[in-house]
Each structure stands twice: as C-alpha cells, then as structure tokens.
Scaffold this motif. Structure first.
Motif, PDB file in Angstrom:
ATOM      1  N   SER A   1       0.879  -1.034  -0.323  1.00  0.00           N
ATOM      2  CA  SER A   1       0.020   0.153   0.380  1.00  0.00           C
ATOM      3  C   SER A   1       0.511   1.055  -0.028  1.00  0.00           C
ATOM      4  N   GLY A   2       0.202   1.894  -0.614  1.00  0.00           N
ATOM      5  CA  GLY A   2       0.978   3.586  -0.951  1.00  0.00           C
ATOM      6  C   GLY A   2       2.319   3.186  -0.892  1.00  0.00           C
ATOM      7  N   PHE A   3       2.803   2.364  -1.939  1.00  0.00           N
ATOM      8  CA  PHE A   3       4.206   2.205  -3.235  1.00  0.00           C
ATOM      9  C   PHE A   3       4.552   3.600  -4.077  1.00  0.00           C
ATOM     10  N   ALA A   4       3.687   3.928  -4.113  1.00  0.00           N
ATOM     11  CA  ALA A   4       3.675   5.651  -4.918  1.00  0.00           C
ATOM     12  C   ALA A   4       4.413   6.275  -4.136  1.00  0.00           C
ATOM     13  N   GLY A   5       4.465   6.580  -2.967  1.00  0.00           N
ATOM     14  CA  GLY A   5       5.232   7.443  -1.643  1.00  0.00           C
ATOM     15  C   GLY A   5       4.544   8.865  -2.074  1.00  0.00           C
ATOM     16  N   TYR A   6       3.245   8.698  -2.546  1.00  0.00           N
ATOM     17  CA  TYR A   6       2.561  10.376  -2.601  1.00  0.00           C
ATOM     18  C   TYR A   6       1.093  10.184  -3.510  1.00  0.00           C
ATOM     19  N   GLU A   7       0.395  11.249  -3.050  1.00  0.00           N
ATOM     20  CA  GLU A   7      -0.929  10.466  -3.879  1.00  0.00           C
ATOM     21  C   GLU A   7      -1.796  12.649  -4.027  1.00  0.00           C
ATOM     22  N   ASN A   8      -1.544  12.657  -5.289  1.00  0.00           N
ATOM     23  CA  ASN A   8      -2.093  14.415  -5.960  1.00  0.00           C
ATOM     24  C   ASN A   8      -3.538  14.761  -5.104  1.00  0.00           C
ATOM     25  N   THR A   9      -3.854  15.456  -4.795  1.00  0.00           N
ATOM     26  CA  THR A   9      -5.291  16.018  -4.982  1.00  0.00           C
ATOM     27  C   THR A   9      -5.537  16.889  -5.484  1.00  0.00           C
ATOM     28  N   ALA A  10      -7.518  17.492  -6.072  1.00  0.00           N
ATOM     29  CA  ALA A  10      -7.397  18.149  -6.928  1.00  0.00           C
ATOM     30  C   ALA A  10      -7.694  19.976  -5.841  1.00  0.00           C
ATOM     31  N   VAL A  11      -7.229  20.711  -6.570  1.00  0.00           N
ATOM     32  CA  VAL A  11      -7.125  22.222  -5.705  1.00  0.00           C
ATOM     33  C   VAL A  11      -7.826  23.140  -6.306  1.00  0.00           C
ATOM     34  N   PRO A  12      -9.283  23.643  -6.155  1.00  0.00           N
ATOM     35  CA  PRO A  12      -9.925  23.751  -7.555  1.00  0.00           C
ATOM     36  C   PRO A  12      -9.555  25.657  -6.640  1.00  0.00           C
ATOM     37  N   SER A  13      -9.292  26.322  -7.900  1.00  0.00           N
ATOM     38  CA  SER A  13      -9.440  27.447  -8.217  1.00  0.00           C
ATOM     39  C   SER A  13     -10.511  28.745  -8.550  1.00  0.00           C
TER      40      SER A  13
ATOM     41  N   LEU B   1     -10.755  30.808 -10.044  1.00  0.00           N
ATOM     42  CA  LEU B   1     -11.583  31.163 -11.432  1.00  0.00           C
ATOM     43  C   LEU B   1     -10.382  30.253 -11.906  1.00  0.00           C
ATOM     44  N   GLY B   2     -10.227  29.897 -12.965  1.00  0.00           N
ATOM     45  CA  GLY B   2      -9.428  30.128 -14.193  1.00  0.00           C
ATOM     46  C   GLY B   2      -9.174  27.334 -13.462  1.00  0.00           C
ATOM     47  N   ASP B   3      -7.755  27.553 -14.125  1.00  0.00           N
ATOM     48  CA  ASP B   3      -8.253  26.030 -13.892  1.00  0.00           C
ATOM     49  C   ASP B   3      -8.100  25.818 -12.716  1.00  0.00           C
ATOM     50  N   ASP B   4      -7.774  24.404 -12.128  1.00  0.00           N
ATOM     51  CA  ASP B   4      -7.536  23.793 -11.088  1.00  0.00           C
ATOM     52  C   ASP B   4      -5.924  23.489 -10.824  1.00  0.00           C
ATOM     53  N   PHE B   5      -5.629  23.454  -9.743  1.00  0.00           N
ATOM     54  CA  PHE B   5      -3.859  22.647  -9.200  1.00  0.00           C
ATOM     55  C   PHE B   5      -4.285  21.394  -8.866  1.00  0.00           C
ATOM     56  N   SER B   6      -3.329  21.177  -8.409  1.00  0.00           N
ATOM     57  CA  SER B   6      -3.425  19.705  -7.827  1.00  0.00           C
ATOM     58  C   SER B   6      -1.969  19.573  -6.263  1.00  0.00           C
ATOM     59  N   LYS B   7      -2.449  19.256  -6.022  1.00  0.00           N
ATOM     60  CA  LYS B   7      -1.662  19.327  -4.928  1.00  0.00           C
ATOM     61  C   LYS B   7      -0.839  18.212  -4.234  1.00  0.00           C
ATOM     62  N   ARG B   8       0.611  17.577  -4.332  1.00  0.00           N
ATOM     63  CA  ARG B   8       1.165  16.688  -3.365  1.00  0.00           C
ATOM     64  C   ARG B   8       1.096  16.278  -2.300  1.00  0.00           C
ATOM     65  N   ALA B   9       0.920  15.304  -1.836  1.00  0.00           N
ATOM     66  CA  ALA B   9       1.138  14.763  -0.393  1.00  0.00           C
ATOM     67  C   ALA B   9       1.629  13.177  -0.264  1.00  0.00           C
ATOM     68  N   ARG B  10       2.487  12.905   0.591  1.00  0.00           N
ATOM     69  CA  ARG B  10       3.547  12.574   0.815  1.00  0.00           C
ATOM     70  C   ARG B  10       2.642  11.169   1.688  1.00  0.00           C
ATOM     71  N   ILE B  11       3.071   9.825   1.456  1.00  0.00           N
ATOM     72  CA  ILE B  11       1.642   9.122   2.241  1.00  0.00           C
ATOM     73  C   ILE B  11       2.655   7.484   2.754  1.00  0.00           C
ATOM     74  N   PRO B  12       2.899   6.861   4.007  1.00  0.00           N
ATOM     75  CA  PRO B  12       3.053   6.133   4.299  1.00  0.00           C
ATOM     76  C   PRO B  12       2.870   4.812   3.015  1.00  0.00           C
ATOM     77  N   ARG B  13       4.182   3.606   3.214  1.00  0.00           N
ATOM     78  CA  ARG B  13       4.411   2.886   2.610  1.00  0.00           C
ATOM     79  C   ARG B  13       3.940   1.524   3.104  1.00  0.00           C
ATOM     80  N   SER B  14       3.036   0.468   2.728  1.00  0.00           N
ATOM     81  CA  SER B  14       3.670  -0.513   4.015  1.00  0.00           C
ATOM     82  C   SER B  14       3.154  -2.207   3.333  1.00  0.00           C
ATOM     83  N   LEU B  15       3.765  -2.538   3.838  1.00  0.00           N
ATOM     84  CA  LEU B  15       3.209  -4.045   3.319  1.00  0.00           C
ATOM     85  C   LEU B  15       2.452  -5.283   4.298  1.00  0.00           C
TER      86      LEU B  15
END
Length: 120
Positions: A27-39, A41-55
């Motif tokens: 689980s979490g092998f990517a090491g991060y996840e992206n979430t949407a940050v609504p704007s 006006l105009g285009d939205d953005f993304s935010k990257r957050a670190r997540i733990p990896r587990s087996l």
C-alpha cells in the motif's frame, strides 16, 4: 498474455514467510498522492502529499517461525516475489508495524516500508 502482479513468496531476514495465498498487499508504494485544489477562477491545481508505504499479509506461524521473529524486525530487508512472472520488489528498510490476533489461524501482519521499493 499479461498477468496481474500476485506476490506469493515473501522473504524477511533470509527466511521465507508462510503466507496465505493472495494475502500479500503493498500500500502507498507510489510514496505520494495528488489531490485537486479548486481555483476560484480558471484552471484548478493539484497538491502532492507524502503517504506512508506498508506491506500487509496474513502469516501462518508454525514451529519454524514464531511471532517474536517478526516483531523484532527493524530496518531490515524484505523481498516479495511473483513466482509466475518472476517480478520481485526489494524493500531495503522495513520495520514491524502491527500484528493481529493470535490463535485462530492466519495472523494479519503489517510492515512499514521506509525506503523506496526497488522493482527487479
């Protein structure tokens, strides 16, 4: 023909763990996840957050392995292998995280994967 990745062999401390078939999950092998940050006006953005990896896996303890053998794992190497395809993942720094109830068959065991997994 493409096959799904299915870990069926796990080695920790040079000892093959007796796991329930199909129970080994990373689980979490990517090491991060992206979430949407609504704007506003105009285009939205993304935010990257670190997540733990587990087996996680279900381990069947027997005479050759006791719960103490797993709970004492700290900063050690674990390898998981798919024997059908030959794919392996090497996790060089793993630490015991938790263990489920003992005495009623297979036991849920979780390890923290503290370094970037290496796909071989």
């Amino acid at each position: 023909m493409n096959q799904l990745l299915h870990f069926d062999q796990v080695v920790a401390r040079g000892i093959g763990l007796n796991t329930v078939d199909g129970s080994v999950v990373g689980s979490g092998f990517a090491g991060y996840e992206n979430t949407a940050v609504p704007s506003s006006l105009g285009d939205d953005f993304s935010k990257r957050a670190r997540i733990p990896r587990s087996l996680r896996m279900q381990v069947q303890f027997g005479p050759e392995m006791s719960p103490d053998d797993l709970r004492s794992i700290r900063d050690e190497q674990i390898t998981a292998r798919d024997s059908q395809s030959g794919r392996r993942v090497l996790m060089t720094r793993c630490t015991f995280a938790s263990m489920g109830d003992l005495g009623a068959g297979p036991v849920d065991v979780t390890f923290l994967v503290l370094s970037e997994p290496q796909w071989l």
